[in-house]
Write a protein that holds these residues in place. Structure first.
Motif, PDB file in Angstrom:
ATOM      1  N   UNK A 229      26.906 -58.790  19.151  1.00  0.00           N
ATOM      2  CA  UNK A 229      26.914 -57.608  18.278  1.00  0.00           C
ATOM      3  C   UNK A 229      26.265 -56.423  18.986  1.00  0.00           C
ATOM      4  N   UNK A 230      26.970 -55.270  19.069  1.00  0.00           N
ATOM      5  CA  UNK A 230      26.449 -54.108  19.794  1.00  0.00           C
ATOM      6  C   UNK A 230      25.599 -53.199  18.899  1.00  0.00           C
ATOM      7  N   UNK A 231      25.036 -52.173  19.518  1.00  0.00           N
ATOM      8  CA  UNK A 231      24.332 -51.130  18.773  1.00  0.00           C
ATOM      9  C   UNK A 231      25.333 -50.191  18.126  1.00  0.00           C
ATOM     10  N   UNK A 232      24.930 -49.567  17.025  1.00  0.00           N
ATOM     11  CA  UNK A 232      25.728 -48.467  16.493  1.00  0.00           C
ATOM     12  C   UNK A 232      25.180 -47.160  17.088  1.00  0.00           C
ATOM     13  N   UNK A 233      25.754 -46.030  16.700  1.00  0.00           N
ATOM     14  CA  UNK A 233      25.327 -44.751  17.251  1.00  0.00           C
ATOM     15  C   UNK A 233      23.868 -44.447  16.999  1.00  0.00           C
ATOM     16  N   UNK A 234      23.422 -44.707  15.775  1.00  0.00           N
ATOM     17  CA  UNK A 234      22.015 -44.470  15.440  1.00  0.00           C
ATOM     18  C   UNK A 234      21.096 -45.362  16.263  1.00  0.00           C
ATOM     19  N   UNK A 235      21.500 -46.610  16.469  1.00  0.00           N
ATOM     20  CA  UNK A 235      20.700 -47.532  17.273  1.00  0.00           C
ATOM     21  C   UNK A 235      20.549 -47.056  18.708  1.00  0.00           C
ATOM     22  N   UNK A 236      21.632 -46.542  19.277  1.00  0.00           N
ATOM     23  CA  UNK A 236      21.586 -46.029  20.647  1.00  0.00           C
ATOM     24  C   UNK A 236      20.700 -44.781  20.725  1.00  0.00           C
ATOM     25  N   UNK A 237      20.825 -43.882  19.759  1.00  0.00           N
ATOM     26  CA  UNK A 237      19.987 -42.670  19.741  1.00  0.00           C
ATOM     27  C   UNK A 237      18.504 -43.042  19.616  1.00  0.00           C
ATOM     28  N   UNK A 238      18.207 -44.003  18.747  1.00  0.00           N
ATOM     29  CA  UNK A 238      16.816 -44.428  18.554  1.00  0.00           C
ATOM     30  C   UNK A 238      16.252 -45.076  19.817  1.00  0.00           C
ATOM     31  N   UNK A 239      17.055 -45.858  20.511  1.00  0.00           N
ATOM     32  CA  UNK A 239      16.598 -46.492  21.755  1.00  0.00           C
ATOM     33  C   UNK A 239      16.236 -45.424  22.790  1.00  0.00           C
ATOM     34  N   UNK A 240      17.094 -44.420  22.921  1.00  0.00           N
ATOM     35  CA  UNK A 240      16.816 -43.325  23.869  1.00  0.00           C
ATOM     36  C   UNK A 240      15.547 -42.563  23.471  1.00  0.00           C
ATOM     37  N   UNK A 241      15.422 -42.265  22.190  1.00  0.00           N
ATOM     38  CA  UNK A 241      14.250 -41.553  21.686  1.00  0.00           C
ATOM     39  C   UNK A 241      12.971 -42.325  22.005  1.00  0.00           C
ATOM     40  N   UNK A 242      12.970 -43.622  21.733  1.00  0.00           N
ATOM     41  CA  UNK A 242      11.780 -44.433  21.975  1.00  0.00           C
ATOM     42  C   UNK A 242      11.477 -44.532  23.469  1.00  0.00           C
ATOM     43  N   UNK A 243      12.513 -44.531  24.293  1.00  0.00           N
ATOM     44  CA  UNK A 243      12.300 -44.532  25.735  1.00  0.00           C
ATOM     45  C   UNK A 243      11.603 -43.261  26.196  1.00  0.00           C
ATOM     46  N   UNK A 244      12.034 -42.124  25.678  1.00  0.00           N
ATOM     47  CA  UNK A 244      11.401 -40.851  26.023  1.00  0.00           C
ATOM     48  C   UNK A 244       9.973 -40.796  25.487  1.00  0.00           C
ATOM     49  N   UNK A 245       9.785 -41.292  24.270  1.00  0.00           N
ATOM     50  CA  UNK A 245       8.462 -41.288  23.654  1.00  0.00           C
ATOM     51  C   UNK A 245       7.480 -42.113  24.490  1.00  0.00           C
ATOM     52  N   UNK A 246       7.881 -43.304  24.891  1.00  0.00           N
ATOM     53  CA  UNK A 246       7.002 -44.150  25.709  1.00  0.00           C
ATOM     54  C   UNK A 246       6.681 -43.479  27.033  1.00  0.00           C
ATOM     55  N   UNK A 247       7.657 -42.817  27.634  1.00  0.00           N
ATOM     56  CA  UNK A 247       7.420 -42.129  28.904  1.00  0.00           C
ATOM     57  C   UNK A 247       6.363 -41.040  28.733  1.00  0.00           C
ATOM     58  N   UNK A 248       6.400 -40.358  27.596  1.00  0.00           N
ATOM     59  CA  UNK A 248       5.440 -39.275  27.345  1.00  0.00           C
ATOM     60  C   UNK A 248       4.016 -39.806  27.165  1.00  0.00           C
TER      61      UNK A 248
END
Length: 166
Positions: free
Chosen positions: A24-43
């Motif tokens: 089962x893949x991610x939906x659009x919101x799931x992909x956006x949230x993953x990217x957001x959390x990646x940027x947040x952790x980097x910060x």
């Protein structure tokens, strides 16, 4: 001191064409949230040195999107042991993690992540999709990590940050 970050996969696409739960893949919101959390952790500047994701498509994709979006310089692996796990099997898994990594992120699933948070810290925390939980252990080695031995540091939910530019 050991630091463990549990990252739950992003929201999945129940309407997609998949043959098994594992696919089962991610939906659009799931992909956006993953990217957001990646940027947040980097910060935060508190990135783990090792990321291990469940082999389920939605978990692996979540990890890959976060790593890429945040430009993390981390070692990345997949492990089937994180799929369909239990809190007790995850404790044994964590106790076998390599000691050269003092900060590790595991990317996986519910209800195991909430169960681990409770078992490690006593906190009654629910881990929603794409959320991250940071915990700290006074253990010198991963083999010394035990239930009731962790301290809950934070629980970050993507919905809290989706309107803030990162």
């Amino acid at each position: 001191m050991r630091r463990l970050i549990l990252f739950r996969h992003g929201k999945s696409d129940w309407d997609a064409d998949f043959r098994s739960d594992h696919e089962r893949p991610l939906n659009g919101r799931g992909a956006r949230s993953a990217r957001l959390m990646g940027k947040l952790m980097a910060r935060t500047g508190e990135l783990p040195t090792l990321v291990v994701a469940s082999t389920a498509v939605r978990a692996t994709t979540t990890a890959e999107l976060a790593i890429k979006a945040g430009n993390w310089d981390v070692e990345f692996h997949q492990d089937h042991a994180l799929y369909a796990a239990s809190p007790s099997s995850m404790l044994e898994y964590i106790r076998q993690l390599p000691d050269q990594h003092g900060s590790i992120m595991l990317v996986g699933h519910e209800p195991v992540w909430s169960g681990l948070v409770s078992a490690f810290t006593g906190a009654n925390a629910r881990v929603p999709t794409a959320a991250m939980v940071g915990m700290r252990f006074s253990a010198a080695r991963w083999v010394d990590v035990r239930f009731d031995g962790g301290e809950l540091l934070w629980l970050l939910k993507p919905r809290l940050f989706e309107y803030f530019p990162l």
